[in-house]
Design an enzyme around this catalytic site. Structure first.
Site, mmCIF file in Angstrom:
data_model
loop_
_atom_site.group_PDB
_atom_site.id
_atom_site.type_symbol
_atom_site.label_atom_id
_atom_site.label_comp_id
_atom_site.label_asym_id
_atom_site.label_seq_id
_atom_site.Cartn_x
_atom_site.Cartn_y
_atom_site.Cartn_z
ATOM 1 N N GLY A 183 0.808 -1.225 0.000
ATOM 2 C CA GLY A 183 0.000 0.000 0.000
ATOM 3 C C GLY A 183 0.832 1.261 0.000
ATOM 4 O O GLY A 183 0.756 2.081 0.930
ATOM 5 N N GLY A 204 0.539 3.923 -1.609
ATOM 6 C CA GLY A 204 -0.251 5.148 -1.596
ATOM 7 C C GLY A 204 -0.607 5.599 -0.192
ATOM 8 O O GLY A 204 -0.979 6.753 0.021
ATOM 9 N N ASP A 205 -0.483 4.712 0.785
ATOM 10 C CA ASP A 205 -0.627 5.041 2.207
ATOM 11 C C ASP A 205 0.731 5.151 2.895
ATOM 12 O O ASP A 205 0.982 6.076 3.669
ATOM 13 C CB ASP A 205 -1.433 3.952 2.924
ATOM 14 C CG ASP A 205 -2.931 4.124 2.784
ATOM 15 O OD1 ASP A 205 -3.406 5.261 2.915
ATOM 16 O OD2 ASP A 205 -3.622 3.120 2.554
ATOM 17 N N ILE A 206 1.591 4.170 2.648
ATOM 18 C CA ILE A 206 2.831 4.052 3.411
ATOM 19 C C ILE A 206 3.775 5.220 3.139
ATOM 20 O O ILE A 206 4.358 5.797 4.072
ATOM 21 C CB ILE A 206 3.516 2.713 3.094
ATOM 22 C CG1 ILE A 206 2.675 1.553 3.669
ATOM 23 C CG2 ILE A 206 4.926 2.666 3.656
ATOM 24 C CD1 ILE A 206 3.129 0.186 3.217
#
Length: 407
Positions: free
Chosen positions: A177, A179-181
């Site tokens: 992920g 796009g989050d991390i």
């Protein structure tokens, strides 16, 4: 709350109002280096708690692998922020903190009366960080500011998915992920910069992390390729658009990576694969010429790698050119590098008898090393401890529990 952890951030207290991945990853990074992170959860707990996977002996289903991977080294307290008294309690906790981090949608905390402006009235040095899909109006408007977003949205709109895929027509989501991390890691950097400023001036500030913006920033190549060459980049497969050879190549039992675009590295490859005849080939002499003739270069390298195992290729290329086998987790846990660097660590999980393994702390210090002090906590596991340290009397805490303001 007063135990000595060591670490570069010992003495920094963070109120963590985040859930799922981006925010918890950010605060875990800070906790790994000694910050006292108090995770404030709603009565139902962080929404990641039920996602799993779970250990076979875990009957509670309150700490799955997803949650554990980004919530170690933290203390958990459950507060009902929908109740006025719960919000007042949070304000009291914030007064003794250095940082607040949240990843709600824009204006949610404002509507609760817990905005940065409101909290900083009592605490001018407060650093308040928000991680949102499309940012916060405080630093720049967006037509999408009220849209919800997860990793997959950030990957798509930030450009990462648009340059990832097996061919020009097939965009693919990157596995982890990111796009989050990555926004979570950027948030940690922003928090530390704002903390340093606050320690020097006594003035805190609002730190705005927009997930889509961060993903675009790490895909910066798509911007300069367009600006300098008029190119609209597409999925690039397993090779690089301007460096050759630079990508993934087949072995007889899997795949390996080779990143050797300089002329010196290319000459070494030619010698290592027994193709000294290519050293005098002017059409392959420079990176530019090799990129022009990319298909031929890739075929030359693939013809050599595909008939050999990853181990054989490691013996040939390892340490001589930029090279690495494509690993899965079974390979990683057996490689001495990760053991020696303490990148696979064991810790406890209160829902299961046996230790659990998590990824270790990647930022290394010589004097104040970070480490894993504790595994993930049960929801509300530290409520009494946190409130006692904040000056709440025992009977006061009991009353708050009775009325379900805290758990």
């Amino acid at each position: 709350m007063t135990e000595r952890r060591g670490g570069a951030l010992e003495g920094i207290r963070i109120i963590d109002l985040t859930q799922m991945l981006a925010g918890p990853f950010c605060t875990q990074m800070l906790a790994d280096h000694g910050a006292d992170v108090i995770k404030v959860e709603p009565p139902q707990g962080d929404s990641s708690r039920g996602l799993g996977p779970f250990r076979a002996d875990d009957e509670t289903r309150r700490i799955g692998g997803y949650h554990a991977s980004v919530n170690r080294n933290k203390k958990s307290i459950v507060i009902d922020l929908k109740a006025e008294e719960g919000r007042a309690l949070l304000r009291r906790l914030v007064r003794s903190a250095d940082v607040v981090v949240e990843n709600y949608r824009a204006r949610v905390m404002d509507r609760l009366g817990l905005s940065y402006e409101s909290l900083s009235e009592d605490h001018p040095a407060l650093v308040y960080a928000a991680i949102r899909g499309f940012g916060d109006p405080r630093t720049g408007e967006s037509p999408y500011v009220d849209w919800p977003a997860f990793d997959v949205v950030a990957q798509a709109m930030g450009g990462l998915m648009g340059i990832t895929g097996p061919d020009a027509k097939t965009p693919i989501k990157v596995g982890p992920g990111l796009g989050d991390i990555i926004p979570g890691a950027f948030a940690a950097t922003g928090i530390l910069a704002a903390l340093l400023r606050a320690k020097m001036t006594g003035k805190g500030q609002f730190v705005d992390i927009c997930m889509v913006d961060v993903v675009l920033s790490v895909c910066e190549r798509i911007v300069h390729q367009n600006s300098y060459a008029g190119v609209v980049s597409g999925p690039e497969g397993n090779q690089h658009p301007i460096l050759t050879p630079f990508g993934v190549f087949p072995a007889s039992d899997g795949f390996v990576s080779i990143g050797a675009p300089t002329d010196e590295w290319w000459q070494k490859i030619c010698r290592l694969i027994g193709r000294d005849d290519l050293l005098a080939d002017e059409t392959l002499a420079t990176n530019a010429s090799r990129t022009t003739n990319r298909e031929r270069v890739i075929a030359i390298v693939e013809d050599f790698t595909r008939t050999r195992t990853k181990k054989e290729l490691l013996e040939i290329f390892g340490g001589r050119i930029p090279f690495g086998p494509v690993y899965d987790i079974a390979d990683i846990v057996q490689d001495p590098h990760f053991a020696m660097r303490e990148m696979i660590v064991e810790t406890t999980d209160p829902t299961t008898a046996a230790p659990v393994r998590l990824a270790g702390v990647p930022i290394k210090f010589t004097e104040t090393p970070g480490r894993v002090w504790s595994g993930p906590a049960l929801p509300g596991q530290h409520t009494d401890e946190v409130l006692c340290a904040a000056g709440f009397a025992t009977d006061e805490i009991a009353d708050l529990r009775r009325r379900k303001i805290v758990q």
